[in-house]
Write a protein that holds these residues in place. Structure first.
Motif, short mmCIF file in Angstrom:
data_model
loop_
_atom_site.label_atom_id
_atom_site.label_comp_id
_atom_site.label_asym_id
_atom_site.label_seq_id
_atom_site.Cartn_x
_atom_site.Cartn_y
_atom_site.Cartn_z
N HIS A 48 0.84 -1.22 0.00
CA HIS A 48 0.00 0.00 0.00
C HIS A 48 0.86 1.25 0.00
O HIS A 48 2.07 1.19 0.21
CB HIS A 48 -0.91 0.01 1.24
CG HIS A 48 -0.13 0.09 2.52
ND1 HIS A 48 0.51 -0.99 3.09
CD2 HIS A 48 0.15 1.14 3.35
CE1 HIS A 48 1.14 -0.63 4.18
NE2 HIS A 48 0.95 0.67 4.37
N ASP A 60 0.92 4.85 2.05
CA ASP A 60 0.32 5.44 3.25
C ASP A 60 -0.51 6.69 2.93
O ASP A 60 -1.46 7.01 3.66
CB ASP A 60 1.41 5.79 4.28
CG ASP A 60 2.03 4.53 4.89
OD1 ASP A 60 1.42 3.45 4.80
OD2 ASP A 60 3.16 4.63 5.42
N HIS A 107 4.67 -0.19 -0.17
CA HIS A 107 5.34 -1.06 0.78
C HIS A 107 4.32 -1.94 1.48
O HIS A 107 3.12 -1.68 1.43
CB HIS A 107 6.12 -0.22 1.81
CG HIS A 107 5.21 0.60 2.68
ND1 HIS A 107 4.60 1.75 2.23
CD2 HIS A 107 4.75 0.40 3.94
CE1 HIS A 107 3.83 2.23 3.18
NE2 HIS A 107 3.89 1.43 4.24
FE LIG Z 1 2.30 1.66 5.64
#
Ligand SMILES: [Fe+2]
Ligand SMILES: CC(C)CC(=O)SCCNC(=O)CCNC(=O)[C@H](O)C(C)(C)COP(=O)(O)OP(=O)(O)OC[C@H]1O[C@@H](n2cnc3c(N)ncnc32)[C@H](O)[C@@H]1OP(=O)(O)O
Ligand SMILES: Nc1ncnc2c1ncn2[C@@H]1O[C@H](COP(=O)(O)OP(=O)(O)OP(=O)(O)O)[C@@H](O)[C@H]1O
Ligand SMILES: O=C(O)CCC(=O)C(=O)O
Ligand SMILES: [Mg+2]
Length: 327
Positions: A164, A166, A253
């Motif tokens: 994903h 952030d 990540h």
């Molecule tokens: Fe994350």
């Protein structure tokens, strides 16, 4: 216009802030630093590494003594010796949905520890903030805090964190003035589910996220990038206790499953420049996460629809350096 000058013009047109610094080499090659400020801390190689890859790993940044204190405080929270306002104590979905008797071992994550002075010390550590400043500038807000206690996988691979970005969770911008610091509280490697990053993805845009179609289930709000391509080159960040990685909020990540019997611990904080501004995510790809966050927040604080996505961030953000100018 020379090709280099044209490229520079194009780059500057795409910036939502002035370039941090412009370096021109005698050969006529022009490099614009888009993601870092000139603070005299990062070496030129380190700066270029972050610019190119979207993350930088600093070895041995946080002391054993501090990490041992964070661990002790985590244990106190798990034993319910302290109750911290606003803090979310989360259990892994495989445990939350089984007959397993909950005890301290069931805790997979603490979220929002800004009111716990001992854990929040992490966010104000000078050795962390001096790096954060390279990405955010001098006015710094700690926006999101977590202590992740990745449990031994219960057999359904639910200990994984899907790939994903952030930024999907954040209704503030610009992205380039946001950074995550993530510190290993013990050795983390492929066996216990270290971070996995896709270098250079910070130069792309925010992607659509939703729950991955995983048979064994997925934890609440663990969205992943849609159409994740497992063929993209990835880097496993193996780290020792105290090592800290700083990464950009667009960097894709995640983390693999924990195949050991131990609980893999890390502590992290997302920082943003206090000069960032809130955006309205209505009509954007972030509407799905806004909806989930608002549902949980209104249940938690017993409010109806009055609470906005922006509110949930504005009241948990804490100034850690400089002036609270905007966020
Ligand atoms: Fe994350
Ligand atoms: C950049 C950054 C933001 C990235 C991230 O952090 S991504 C992850 C974000 N995730 C979150 O923020 C989730 C935070 N967790 C929570 O808010 C809570 O733990 C909740 C999932 C709402 C559970 O609340 P809790 O008070 O523990 O409630 P209960 O134990 O009574 O359970 C209520 C219902 O929720 C379910 N549940 C509990 N833990 C999980 C889980 N890990 N995943 C999925 N479902 C879960 C539980 O089974 C129960 O469901 P029902 O029995 O009502 O169907
Ligand atoms: N369909 C998917 N969508 C999003 N993320 C995924 C998907 N499948 C795997 N991932 C993520 O990709 C990363 C690598 O997963 P994987 O389970 O292969 O672990 P690993 O670290 O590669 O372990 P190993 O060392 O065994 O190869 C993890 O963050 C995982 O959560
Ligand atoms: O510690 C991990 O497994 C990754 C956590 C993470 O990326 C997140 O919560 O956003
Ligand atoms: Mg694998």
């Amino acid at each position: 216009m020379s090709r280099a000058a044209e490229r520079l013009r194009l780059l500057i047109n795409h910036l939502d802030r002035p370039p941090a610094a412009i370096v021109s080499f005698p050969v006529g090659f022009v490099y614009v630093y888009l993601y870092t400020d000139d603070t005299d801390l990062l070496t030129p190689d380190q700066r270029l590494f972050y610019e190119k890859n979207g993350f930088i790993l600093i070895k041995n940044l946080v002391s054993d003594e501090d990490i041992d204190r964070f661990r002790k405080e985590f244990e106190r929270v798990c034993r319910r010796e302290v109750k911290i306002p606003g803090m979310v104590v989360m259990r892994d979905v495989a445990i939350a949905k089984s007959e397993f008797v909950p005890d301290q071992k069931a805790v997979s994550k603490l979220q929002d520890f800004q009111e716990d002075p001992e854990l929040f010390r992490y966010c104000s550590l000078p050795e962390i903030l001096k790096y954060v400043e390279c990405f955010t500038g001098p006015n710094i807000m700690a926006m999101h805090t977590m202590l992740i206690n990745k449990p031994p996988d219960a057999g359904k691979k639910t200990s994984r964190h899907p790939m994903h970005q952030d930024l999907h969770y954040f209704p503030f911008r610009p992205a380039d003035r946001i950074v995550c610091s993530w510190t290993a509280m013990e050795r983390v490697d492929r066996k216990n589910g270290c971070l996995v990053v896709l270098p250079e993805t910070h130069t792309s845009t925010l992607r659509e996220h939703d729950y991955p179609q995983w048979e064994g289930g997925v934890n609440k709000m663990y969205h992943g990038v849609r159409d994740y391509d497992p063929a993209l080159p990835r880097v496993h960040l193996e780290m020792e206790k105290g090592d800290t990685v700083f990464f950009h909020p667009l960097l894709i990540h995640g983390s693999g499953m924990n195949q050991t019997k131990g609980f893999r611990k890390a502590i992290s904080c997302h920082y943003a420049s206090a000069d960032c501004y809130y955006i309205d995510v209505k009509g954007t790809m972030q509407e799905n996460i806004e909806k989930e966050v608002k549902e949980i927040a209104s249940r938690k604080y017993n409010l109806d629809d009055e609470i906005t996505f922006k509110d949930t961030w504005a009241f948990k953000g804490r100034l850690v350096q400089g002036e609270r100018t905007s966020l």
